[in-house]
Design a protein around this motif. Structure first.
Motif, PDB file in Angstrom:
ATOM      1  N   GLY A 151      -5.798   9.445 -13.836  1.00  0.00           N
ATOM      2  CA  GLY A 151      -4.578   8.675 -13.622  1.00  0.00           C
ATOM      3  C   GLY A 151      -4.301   8.484 -12.138  1.00  0.00           C
ATOM      4  N   LEU A 152      -4.277   7.249 -11.710  1.00  0.00           N
ATOM      5  CA  LEU A 152      -4.016   6.943 -10.305  1.00  0.00           C
ATOM      6  C   LEU A 152      -2.534   6.636 -10.125  1.00  0.00           C
ATOM      7  N   GLU A 153      -1.957   7.103  -9.055  1.00  0.00           N
ATOM      8  CA  GLU A 153      -0.533   6.870  -8.807  1.00  0.00           C
ATOM      9  C   GLU A 153      -0.372   5.548  -8.062  1.00  0.00           C
ATOM     10  N   LEU A 154      -0.295   4.481  -8.854  1.00  0.00           N
ATOM     11  CA  LEU A 154      -0.264   3.130  -8.284  1.00  0.00           C
ATOM     12  C   LEU A 154       1.021   2.395  -8.606  1.00  0.00           C
ATOM     13  N   GLU A 155       2.000   3.085  -9.173  1.00  0.00           N
ATOM     14  CA  GLU A 155       3.192   2.375  -9.634  1.00  0.00           C
ATOM     15  C   GLU A 155       3.858   1.585  -8.520  1.00  0.00           C
ATOM     16  N   ALA A 156       4.076   2.216  -7.374  1.00  0.00           N
ATOM     17  CA  ALA A 156       4.715   1.505  -6.261  1.00  0.00           C
ATOM     18  C   ALA A 156       3.817   0.398  -5.733  1.00  0.00           C
ATOM     19  N   ALA A 157       2.503   0.646  -5.759  1.00  0.00           N
ATOM     20  CA  ALA A 157       1.565  -0.347  -5.256  1.00  0.00           C
ATOM     21  C   ALA A 157       1.515  -1.578  -6.142  1.00  0.00           C
ATOM     22  N   GLU A 158       1.953  -1.442  -7.408  1.00  0.00           N
ATOM     23  CA  GLU A 158       1.960  -2.611  -8.281  1.00  0.00           C
ATOM     24  C   GLU A 158       2.957  -3.655  -7.797  1.00  0.00           C
ATOM     25  N   LEU A 159       3.958  -3.224  -7.042  1.00  0.00           N
ATOM     26  CA  LEU A 159       4.973  -4.154  -6.551  1.00  0.00           C
ATOM     27  C   LEU A 159       4.557  -4.828  -5.257  1.00  0.00           C
ATOM     28  N   SER A 160       3.728  -4.150  -4.476  1.00  0.00           N
ATOM     29  CA  SER A 160       3.308  -4.718  -3.198  1.00  0.00           C
ATOM     30  C   SER A 160       2.006  -4.086  -2.763  1.00  0.00           C
ATOM     31  N   THR A 161       1.035  -4.901  -2.371  1.00  0.00           N
ATOM     32  CA  THR A 161      -0.231  -4.368  -1.884  1.00  0.00           C
ATOM     33  C   THR A 161      -0.078  -3.762  -0.496  1.00  0.00           C
ATOM     34  N   ASP A 162       1.109  -3.923   0.122  1.00  0.00           N
ATOM     35  CA  ASP A 162       1.345  -3.316   1.430  1.00  0.00           C
ATOM     36  C   ASP A 162       1.779  -1.859   1.315  1.00  0.00           C
ATOM     37  N   VAL A 163       2.088  -1.416   0.100  1.00  0.00           N
ATOM     38  CA  VAL A 163       2.532  -0.036  -0.093  1.00  0.00           C
ATOM     39  C   VAL A 163       1.323   0.885  -0.004  1.00  0.00           C
ATOM     40  N   PRO A 164       1.367   1.909   0.868  1.00  0.00           N
ATOM     41  CA  PRO A 164       0.218   2.813   0.971  1.00  0.00           C
ATOM     42  C   PRO A 164       0.065   3.667  -0.293  1.00  0.00           C
ATOM     43  N   LEU A 165      -1.181   3.946  -0.657  1.00  0.00           N
ATOM     44  CA  LEU A 165      -1.465   4.781  -1.811  1.00  0.00           C
ATOM     45  C   LEU A 165      -1.424   6.256  -1.423  1.00  0.00           C
ATOM     46  N   ASN A 166      -1.202   7.120  -2.416  1.00  0.00           N
ATOM     47  CA  ASN A 166      -1.359   8.534  -2.104  1.00  0.00           C
ATOM     48  C   ASN A 166      -2.839   8.812  -1.856  1.00  0.00           C
ATOM     49  N   GLU A 167      -3.120   9.964  -1.255  1.00  0.00           N
ATOM     50  CA  GLU A 167      -4.485  10.240  -0.788  1.00  0.00           C
ATOM     51  C   GLU A 167      -5.500  10.228  -1.923  1.00  0.00           C
ATOM     52  N   GLY A 168      -5.167  10.852  -3.071  1.00  0.00           N
ATOM     53  CA  GLY A 168      -6.121  10.915  -4.163  1.00  0.00           C
ATOM     54  C   GLY A 168      -6.470   9.548  -4.724  1.00  0.00           C
ATOM     55  N   SER A 169      -5.458   8.714  -4.925  1.00  0.00           N
ATOM     56  CA  SER A 169      -5.703   7.376  -5.460  1.00  0.00           C
ATOM     57  C   SER A 169      -6.536   6.546  -4.500  1.00  0.00           C
ATOM     58  N   GLU A 170      -6.245   6.685  -3.204  1.00  0.00           N
ATOM     59  CA  GLU A 170      -7.004   5.918  -2.215  1.00  0.00           C
ATOM     60  C   GLU A 170      -8.457   6.365  -2.167  1.00  0.00           C
ATOM     61  N   VAL A 171      -8.691   7.661  -2.295  1.00  0.00           N
ATOM     62  CA  VAL A 171     -10.065   8.165  -2.309  1.00  0.00           C
ATOM     63  C   VAL A 171     -10.835   7.576  -3.483  1.00  0.00           C
ATOM     64  N   TRP A 172     -10.224   7.578  -4.685  1.00  0.00           N
ATOM     65  CA  TRP A 172     -10.920   7.050  -5.851  1.00  0.00           C
ATOM     66  C   TRP A 172     -11.232   5.566  -5.711  1.00  0.00           C
ATOM     67  N   LEU A 173     -10.275   4.797  -5.208  1.00  0.00           N
ATOM     68  CA  LEU A 173     -10.523   3.365  -5.035  1.00  0.00           C
ATOM     69  C   LEU A 173     -11.609   3.120  -3.989  1.00  0.00           C
ATOM     70  N   ASN A 174     -11.629   3.909  -2.930  1.00  0.00           N
ATOM     71  CA  ASN A 174     -12.673   3.759  -1.918  1.00  0.00           C
ATOM     72  C   ASN A 174     -14.037   4.166  -2.460  1.00  0.00           C
ATOM     73  N   LEU A 175     -14.073   5.166  -3.349  1.00  0.00           N
ATOM     74  CA  LEU A 175     -15.338   5.551  -3.972  1.00  0.00           C
ATOM     75  C   LEU A 175     -15.883   4.424  -4.851  1.00  0.00           C
ATOM     76  N   VAL A 176     -14.999   3.800  -5.636  1.00  0.00           N
ATOM     77  CA  VAL A 176     -15.436   2.675  -6.474  1.00  0.00           C
ATOM     78  C   VAL A 176     -15.879   1.513  -5.592  1.00  0.00           C
ATOM     79  N   ASN A 177     -15.154   1.259  -4.526  1.00  0.00           N
ATOM     80  CA  ASN A 177     -15.526   0.203  -3.587  1.00  0.00           C
ATOM     81  C   ASN A 177     -16.921   0.454  -3.010  1.00  0.00           C
ATOM     82  N   ARG A 178     -17.178   1.678  -2.553  1.00  0.00           N
ATOM     83  CA  ARG A 178     -18.488   2.008  -1.984  1.00  0.00           C
ATOM     84  C   ARG A 178     -19.581   1.959  -3.040  1.00  0.00           C
TER      85      ARG A 178
END
Length: 299
Positions: free
Chosen positions: A222-249
């Motif tokens: 479960g990624l904590e993206l609730e706030a990010a759903e409203l704006s892509t400018d909202v920073p993600l928490n560290e764990g969610s950002e790590v997972w998205l960067n892993l999928v990106n890589r």
């Protein structure tokens, strides 16, 4: 080979040297008890992996209090020193065993026999590699696993590192190789840290890609993206950002791969990946379920 389950990031952790090496290999029973060891009044706890049928213990040891590094990445030599892509190092108890596999069986058979048992337990996959992608087998044999018997052609090696998410948590490494003498060996490190590892542990992008190609799907926590759903400018928490960067890589490492994304947060995940530079044509939104977590499937 197939992986039966996926993983979550985990909070893990990390005691007199008691050592024996069996001068004459003996056929091991179905439940592996390595010991008793010289100077030890008790038999140490068994390995959690039952041996390959007919396998023989060639080397074994129990180190009750040691500084041990679990390698969760490829290895290479830099300035005459071994360097691992990533390593988790703690003090704790290490049970280590090397098995010689009966003739007529491959390192892949031996590896799958051990891996299937581990994947039936609650676990978190950390690293998987095959062949030259692991790095030189001489480094694995002599510097990572401390057993020269494991030296062989680089193409003939397989390695897996994962955590067993039980109480106590343990880090387990499995290494299989067919040596230059055509003997097949399976090596197991079973490490119980003294203290919890507080930082989360994540798989490598190459491990994610291997799982996706093998199973056709991944399940992210479960990624904590609730706030990010409203704006892509909202920073993600560290764990969610790590997972998205892993999928990106992972996606950047094989530009032929296309995926579908399912889950309540699938639109946000897709947009974040596009923001990271993944072409929209490689991504599709599928089902709105699961409510928690994100499922990625290979198209």
């Amino acid at each position: 080979m197939s992986f039966k389950a996926f993983f979550l990031p985990v909070n893990l952790g990390t005691g007199l040297l008691l050592l024996t090496q069996l001068a004459v290999a003996a056929t091991v029973p179905e439940q592996v008890l390595i010991g008793p060891f010289p100077g030890s009044a008790t038999v140490p706890e068994p390995l959690m992996i039952a041996p390959f049928p007919g396998a023989r213990i060639s080397d074994s040891e129990l180190i009750a209090n040691t500084d041990h590094g679990v390698v969760i990445g490829s290895v290479r030599k830099v300035n005459n020193r071994m360097r691992a892509e990533k390593e988790v190092r703690r003090r704790g108890k290490l049970v280590r065993a090397t098995f010689e596999i009966p003739g007529g069986h491959s390192q892949i058979e031996a590896f799958n026999h051990a891996m299937d048992q581990l994947l039936n337990r609650p676990h978190s996959m950390l690293f998987f590699c095959e062949g030259r992608a692991c790095g030189p087998s001489s480094l694995w044999a002599n510097e990572v696993l401390d057993n020269a018997r494991l030296n062989g052609p680089d193409d003939n090696q397989i390695y897996l590192a994962l955590s067993i998410d039980e109480d106590p948590r343990q880090l387990v490494s499995v290494y299989a190789i067919t040596g230059g003498n055509r003997r097949v060996y399976l090596h197991i490190d079973q490490f119980t840290p003294e203290e919890p590892i507080l930082e989360p542990l994540y798989p490598t992008p190459s491990t994610l890609l291997k799982l996706l190609h093998t199973n056709g799907k991944l399940v992210l926590p479960g990624l904590e993206l609730e706030a990010a759903e409203l704006s892509t400018d909202v920073p993600l928490n560290e764990g969610s950002e790590v997972w998205l960067n892993l999928v990106n890589r992972m996606l950047r490492s094989d530009t032929r791969v296309r995926i579908s994304i399912s889950g309540h947060q699938a639109p946000t995940v897709m947009q974040r990946l596009v923001d990271l530079g993944i072409r929209p044509a490689r991504l599709e939104i599928d089902q709105p379920l699961p409510d928690i977590g994100v499922k990625i499937e290979k198209l």
